[in-house]
Design a protein around this motif. Sequence first.
Motif, PDB file in Angstrom:
ATOM      1  N   LEU A  41       0.812  -1.217  -0.036  1.00  0.00           N
ATOM      2  CA  LEU A  41      -0.034   0.113   0.020  1.00  0.00           C
ATOM      3  C   LEU A  41       0.793   1.274   0.101  1.00  0.00           C
ATOM      4  CD1 LEU A  41      -2.714  -0.975   2.434  1.00  0.00           C
ATOM      5  CD2 LEU A  41      -3.053  -0.834   0.085  1.00  0.00           C
ATOM      6  N   MET A  42       1.829   1.325   0.726  1.00  0.00           N
ATOM      7  CA  MET A  42       2.842   2.285   0.698  1.00  0.00           C
ATOM      8  C   MET A  42       3.453   2.681  -0.810  1.00  0.00           C
ATOM      9  SD  MET A  42       5.178   1.731   4.098  1.00  0.00           S
ATOM     10  CE  MET A  42       6.083   2.756   3.840  1.00  0.00           C
ATOM     11  N   GLY A  43       3.663   1.677  -1.542  1.00  0.00           N
ATOM     12  CA  GLY A  43       4.287   1.876  -2.950  1.00  0.00           C
ATOM     13  C   GLY A  43       3.362   2.420  -3.540  1.00  0.00           C
ATOM     14  N   VAL A  44       1.905   1.880  -3.578  1.00  0.00           N
ATOM     15  CA  VAL A  44       0.756   2.478  -4.325  1.00  0.00           C
ATOM     16  C   VAL A  44       0.724   3.906  -4.062  1.00  0.00           C
ATOM     17  CG1 VAL A  44      -1.673   2.405  -4.419  1.00  0.00           C
ATOM     18  CG2 VAL A  44      -0.243   0.082  -4.708  1.00  0.00           C
ATOM     19  N   THR A  45       0.630   4.425  -2.811  1.00  0.00           N
ATOM     20  CA  THR A  45       0.463   5.721  -2.477  1.00  0.00           C
ATOM     21  C   THR A  45       1.527   6.661  -2.876  1.00  0.00           C
ATOM     22  OG1 THR A  45       1.205   5.455  -0.090  1.00  0.00           O
ATOM     23  CG2 THR A  45      -1.002   5.246  -0.139  1.00  0.00           C
ATOM     24  N   ILE A  46       2.781   6.246  -3.058  1.00  0.00           N
ATOM     25  CA  ILE A  46       3.830   7.015  -3.499  1.00  0.00           C
ATOM     26  C   ILE A  46       3.762   7.038  -4.897  1.00  0.00           C
ATOM     27  CG2 ILE A  46       6.204   6.953  -3.620  1.00  0.00           C
ATOM     28  CD1 ILE A  46       6.642   5.766  -1.026  1.00  0.00           C
ATOM     29  N   ARG A  47       3.565   5.973  -5.600  1.00  0.00           N
ATOM     30  CA  ARG A  47       3.212   6.009  -7.226  1.00  0.00           C
ATOM     31  C   ARG A  47       2.098   6.760  -7.640  1.00  0.00           C
ATOM     32  NH1 ARG A  47       7.237   5.985 -10.125  1.00  0.00           N
ATOM     33  NH2 ARG A  47       5.700   5.693 -11.864  1.00  0.00           N
ATOM     34  N   HIS A  48       1.044   6.916  -6.767  1.00  0.00           N
ATOM     35  CA  HIS A  48      -0.148   7.632  -7.098  1.00  0.00           C
ATOM     36  C   HIS A  48       0.329   9.297  -6.953  1.00  0.00           C
ATOM     37  CE1 HIS A  48      -4.130   8.533  -7.960  1.00  0.00           C
ATOM     38  NE2 HIS A  48      -4.324   9.356  -6.622  1.00  0.00           N
ATOM     39  N   PHE A  49       1.006   9.509  -5.990  1.00  0.00           N
ATOM     40  CA  PHE A  49       1.523  10.949  -5.820  1.00  0.00           C
ATOM     41  C   PHE A  49       2.075  11.321  -7.102  1.00  0.00           C
ATOM     42  CE2 PHE A  49       4.819  14.090  -5.195  1.00  0.00           C
ATOM     43  CZ  PHE A  49       3.989  15.047  -4.576  1.00  0.00           C
ATOM     44  N   PHE A  50       3.205  10.446  -7.716  1.00  0.00           N
ATOM     45  CA  PHE A  50       4.121  10.971  -8.773  1.00  0.00           C
ATOM     46  C   PHE A  50       3.050  10.632 -10.015  1.00  0.00           C
ATOM     47  CE2 PHE A  50       7.381  10.257  -5.810  1.00  0.00           C
ATOM     48  CZ  PHE A  50       8.133  11.374  -5.867  1.00  0.00           C
TER      49      PHE A  50
END
Length: 194
Positions: A41-50
């Motif tokens: 989930l952390m990876g998803v939230t970071i990628r969503h930002f970018f």
Amino acid sequence: KLRSTHNNYLTLPVVFLMLSNHYPLAFATEYNWIIAGLIFLMGVTIRHFFNTMHAGGGMKWWTWAVTTILFVIVMWLSTAPMFRQTLEESEARVLTPTQQAMLDTAGWEDAYNAVMGRCSMCHAREPSYEGIHTAPKGVLLETPDDITRAAREIYIQAGVTHAMPPANVSFMEPEERQAIVDWYRSLPRTFALN
């Protein structure tokens, strides 16, 4: 397109999980499956930002707040096994009537001696077996309280299946395994089924 999107969002978690075997805080806990999910989930939230920023949708700063919260939960889960009951607390703990009845069952002394002599070197709050730094799967077997709580697992793993100790590294004798089996099978059925 859909597979490309999945790959884009999964890049960071996959890279982390590939490297995680170098970081015991990520896997050396009974909560490792939850940690893996939170890392995903952390990876998803970071990628969503970018992804949103590069698509011209602005900067979604809330994703960093979510990522931080998830990271704090991961840190807490990674260190949670360190907050277990101490040896002194376990020894001082008043046994339940069921546990006391287990100690009063025929064969307790022999089973206790087998576990203490062959299992507790690894399944301890501070393991003494070389190369073991935390009790496997968090199972502690140092006090009567510990042993009676794990009676069924001990019976299955060391008595019936011989899965423990692995490769019989502590040289558990057949008589010791039989002592565990005999004690467990002597317990009243209501105890043995729990």
